[in-house]
Design a protein around this motif. Structure first.
Motif, PDB file in Angstrom:
ATOM      1  N   ASN A  24      79.658  86.278  15.906  1.00  0.00           N
ATOM      2  CA  ASN A  24      80.855  85.439  16.002  1.00  0.00           C
ATOM      3  C   ASN A  24      81.904  85.828  14.964  1.00  0.00           C
ATOM      4  OD1 ASN A  24      79.891  83.925  18.145  1.00  0.00           O
ATOM      5  ND2 ASN A  24      78.956  82.362  16.842  1.00  0.00           N
ATOM      6  N   LYS A  25      81.457  86.054  13.712  1.00  0.00           N
ATOM      7  CA  LYS A  25      82.411  86.414  12.654  1.00  0.00           C
ATOM      8  C   LYS A  25      82.987  87.812  12.887  1.00  0.00           C
ATOM      9  CE  LYS A  25      80.403  83.478   9.054  1.00  0.00           C
ATOM     10  NZ  LYS A  25      79.722  83.444   7.733  1.00  0.00           N
ATOM     11  N   ALA A  26      82.140  88.711  13.376  1.00  0.00           N
ATOM     12  CA  ALA A  26      82.631  90.055  13.670  1.00  0.00           C
ATOM     13  C   ALA A  26      83.654  90.009  14.802  1.00  0.00           C
ATOM     14  CB  ALA A  26      81.467  90.967  14.046  1.00  0.00           C
ATOM     15  N   ALA A  27      83.393  89.182  15.823  1.00  0.00           N
ATOM     16  CA  ALA A  27      84.327  89.047  16.937  1.00  0.00           C
ATOM     17  C   ALA A  27      85.670  88.530  16.452  1.00  0.00           C
ATOM     18  CB  ALA A  27      83.746  88.110  17.990  1.00  0.00           C
ATOM     19  N   GLU A  28      85.643  87.531  15.570  1.00  0.00           N
ATOM     20  CA  GLU A  28      86.882  86.971  15.028  1.00  0.00           C
ATOM     21  C   GLU A  28      87.627  88.007  14.191  1.00  0.00           C
ATOM     22  OE1 GLU A  28      88.304  83.243  12.159  1.00  0.00           O
ATOM     23  OE2 GLU A  28      86.233  83.368  12.880  1.00  0.00           O
ATOM     24  N   ALA A  29      86.878  88.807  13.417  1.00  0.00           N
ATOM     25  CA  ALA A  29      87.502  89.788  12.518  1.00  0.00           C
ATOM     26  C   ALA A  29      88.219  90.891  13.285  1.00  0.00           C
ATOM     27  CB  ALA A  29      86.451  90.385  11.594  1.00  0.00           C
ATOM     28  N   VAL A  30      87.649  91.304  14.413  1.00  0.00           N
ATOM     29  CA  VAL A  30      88.257  92.415  15.165  1.00  0.00           C
ATOM     30  C   VAL A  30      89.125  91.936  16.320  1.00  0.00           C
ATOM     31  CG1 VAL A  30      86.345  93.944  14.548  1.00  0.00           C
ATOM     32  CG2 VAL A  30      86.261  92.685  16.713  1.00  0.00           C
ATOM     33  N   GLY A  31      89.192  90.632  16.537  1.00  0.00           N
ATOM     34  CA  GLY A  31      90.057  90.099  17.572  1.00  0.00           C
ATOM     35  C   GLY A  31      89.503  90.219  18.972  1.00  0.00           C
ATOM     36  N   LEU A  32      88.179  90.179  19.116  1.00  0.00           N
ATOM     37  CA  LEU A  32      87.553  90.217  20.442  1.00  0.00           C
ATOM     38  C   LEU A  32      86.834  88.903  20.705  1.00  0.00           C
ATOM     39  CD1 LEU A  32      85.935  93.791  20.520  1.00  0.00           C
ATOM     40  CD2 LEU A  32      88.036  93.047  21.664  1.00  0.00           C
ATOM     41  N   SER A  33      86.512  88.688  21.966  1.00  0.00           N
ATOM     42  CA  SER A  33      85.709  87.520  22.305  1.00  0.00           C
ATOM     43  C   SER A  33      84.263  87.771  21.902  1.00  0.00           C
ATOM     44  CB  SER A  33      85.790  87.243  23.808  1.00  0.00           C
ATOM     45  OG  SER A  33      85.176  88.300  24.531  1.00  0.00           O
ATOM     46  N   GLN A  34      83.500  86.696  21.823  1.00  0.00           N
ATOM     47  CA  GLN A  34      82.079  86.851  21.467  1.00  0.00           C
ATOM     48  C   GLN A  34      81.318  87.659  22.518  1.00  0.00           C
ATOM     49  OE1 GLN A  34      79.185  85.310  22.918  1.00  0.00           O
ATOM     50  NE2 GLN A  34      77.825  86.224  21.348  1.00  0.00           N
ATOM     51  N   PRO A  35      81.553  87.438  23.835  1.00  0.00           N
ATOM     52  CA  PRO A  35      80.846  88.265  24.829  1.00  0.00           C
ATOM     53  C   PRO A  35      81.218  89.747  24.735  1.00  0.00           C
ATOM     54  CG  PRO A  35      81.639  86.240  25.839  1.00  0.00           C
ATOM     55  CD  PRO A  35      82.243  86.297  24.482  1.00  0.00           C
ATOM     56  N   ALA A  36      82.521  90.028  24.480  1.00  0.00           N
ATOM     57  CA  ALA A  36      82.939  91.422  24.363  1.00  0.00           C
ATOM     58  C   ALA A  36      82.298  92.080  23.154  1.00  0.00           C
ATOM     59  CB  ALA A  36      84.458  91.498  24.258  1.00  0.00           C
ATOM     60  N   THR A  37      82.177  91.350  22.069  1.00  0.00           N
ATOM     61  CA  THR A  37      81.541  91.890  20.863  1.00  0.00           C
ATOM     62  C   THR A  37      80.055  92.119  21.099  1.00  0.00           C
ATOM     63  OG1 THR A  37      83.170  90.726  19.502  1.00  0.00           O
ATOM     64  CG2 THR A  37      81.184  91.522  18.395  1.00  0.00           C
ATOM     65  N   SER A  38      79.417  91.191  21.799  1.00  0.00           N
ATOM     66  CA  SER A  38      77.992  91.370  22.121  1.00  0.00           C
ATOM     67  C   SER A  38      77.800  92.589  23.014  1.00  0.00           C
ATOM     68  CB  SER A  38      77.448  90.117  22.820  1.00  0.00           C
ATOM     69  OG  SER A  38      77.468  89.008  21.943  1.00  0.00           O
ATOM     70  N   GLY A  39      78.747  92.810  23.964  1.00  0.00           N
ATOM     71  CA  GLY A  39      78.667  93.984  24.824  1.00  0.00           C
ATOM     72  C   GLY A  39      78.844  95.270  24.033  1.00  0.00           C
ATOM     73  N   ALA A  40      79.744  95.258  23.063  1.00  0.00           N
ATOM     74  CA  ALA A  40      79.942  96.438  22.228  1.00  0.00           C
ATOM     75  C   ALA A  40      78.714  96.720  21.396  1.00  0.00           C
ATOM     76  CB  ALA A  40      81.159  96.231  21.325  1.00  0.00           C
ATOM     77  N   LEU A  41      78.062  95.674  20.899  1.00  0.00           N
ATOM     78  CA  LEU A  41      76.838  95.857  20.113  1.00  0.00           C
ATOM     79  C   LEU A  41      75.730  96.457  20.973  1.00  0.00           C
ATOM     80  CD1 LEU A  41      75.270  95.505  17.496  1.00  0.00           C
ATOM     81  CD2 LEU A  41      74.852  93.102  18.138  1.00  0.00           C
ATOM     82  N   ALA A  42      75.682  96.042  22.220  1.00  0.00           N
ATOM     83  CA  ALA A  42      74.684  96.604  23.130  1.00  0.00           C
ATOM     84  C   ALA A  42      74.928  98.092  23.341  1.00  0.00           C
ATOM     85  CB  ALA A  42      74.712  95.851  24.469  1.00  0.00           C
ATOM     86  N   ARG A  43      76.208  98.491  23.459  1.00  0.00           N
ATOM     87  CA  ARG A  43      76.509  99.913  23.625  1.00  0.00           C
ATOM     88  C   ARG A  43      76.170 100.705  22.362  1.00  0.00           C
ATOM     89  NH1 ARG A  43      80.975  97.567  26.058  1.00  0.00           N
ATOM     90  NH2 ARG A  43      82.420  98.202  24.387  1.00  0.00           N
TER      91      ARG A  43
END
Length: 308
Positions: A24-43
């Motif tokens: 959640n904090k990483a998503a806020e820091a980079v300006g992405l949604s939480q699902p988009a950040t979770s998808g990036a982490l999966a990649r």
């Protein structure tokens, strides 16, 4: 791993996760949604074949592989953000560099003194290199980067890939030595054409006045042809020669030797004095500063003469 297979945006996500240990904090820091950040982490996990960050209580703790990667990823992200993605800048106060200016000899006398005074206070470590080039060579010098700016009358640069900015318009003046008893304050066209002329053609180039007279079918009696305007300072005195030169040149020569002005028996064409640069330098911060300086110092209103 082939670097072409890595989306560098994923490194931004990795860096935020390594610092914040929270999706959640990483998503806020980079300006992405939480699902988009979770998808990036999966990649990221797929790219590195490692979980990278594993939930432990309320935090996402890094694996040994993530701890190993974190310092290098941090350096890459900081380099991209701090150097590659920063807008080009130029600080004249701290700059230590040289600029090459294309201008004829009269340009050195007319344009550079005021610019140098400004540079002395605003950019003490900036150096200027003024050079003259044949008309055909001016374009190639700007294209290649051998020169940053051309200042003067360069009709060959009125073409694609070159920008231009008007500084002022000037006309021509006929001058003679003050001691030339045969030269009055005015003369007829017949007297003008029959007089003994000095013609100055820097680098052998034809001047606007040459074309004007040729179009009229008028031919002067040319006694001497020169390549440098400032040679008039030593040649005009003590002779019966006259010279028809741009107004600025008459002003400069008159500062060194006693002259008389002769009214021309025709309306002379006007010279448009401009500065030119190549299109690849249009957004260069240093070039913007340089041409802004030349414009501020040398721009004149209509009818204004050369500053003292």
């Amino acid at each position: 791993m082939d670097i072409r297979s890595l989306d560098l945006n994923l490194l931004v996500i990795f860096d935020a996760m390594a610092r914040l240990r929270s999706v959640n904090k990483a998503a806020e820091a980079v300006g992405l949604s939480q699902p988009a950040t979770s998808g990036a982490l999966a990649r990221l996990r797929s790219v590195f074949d490692d979980p990278l960050f594993v939930r432990s209580g309320s935090r996402m703790e890094p694996t040994p592989r993530a701890l190993e990667l974190a310092p290098a990823v941090r350096r890459v992200v900081q380099t991209i953000a701090g150097e590659i993605l920063q807008p080009s800048g130029f600080d004249p106060a701290t700059a230590d560099r040289s600029f090459t200016i294309l201008t004829p000899d009269i340009g050195e006398v007319a344009f550079l003194p005021g610019v140098l005074r400004r540079i002395r206070t605003q950019a003490p470590n900036v150096r200027l290199h003024a050079v003259s080039r044949p008309r055909a060579a001016a374009a190639s010098a700007l294209e290649s980067g051998d020169a940053e700016l051309a200042v003067g009358f360069f009709p060959d640069l009125h073409k694609a890939n070159f920008y231009q900015q008007a500084l002022f318009k000037t006309s021509y003046s006929c001058i003679a030595s003050a001691a030339n008893a045969g030269a009055g304050s005015r003369m007829t066209l017949k007297q003008y054409l029959a007089a003994r002329h000095i013609v100055v053609r820097p680098d052998g180039r034809e001047h606007l006045l040459d074309r004007f007279l040729d179009d009229k079918g008028w031919h002067r009696h040319v006694t001497l042809e020169l390549s440098h305007f400032m040679s008039l300072v030593s040649i005009l005195p003590g002779t019966d020669l006259i010279a028809t030169v741009p107004e600025d040149i008459a002003t400069v020569v008159g500062r060194h030797v006693a002259l008389k002005r002769i009214e021309l028996p025709f309306k002379a064409p006007q010279l448009q004095v401009q500065q030119y640069w190549h299109r690849r330098m249009q957004n260069d911060a240093a070039n913007k500063w340089l041409r802004s300086l030349f414009y501020e110092v040398n721009r004149r209103d209509a009818g204004a003469g050369m500053p003292g």
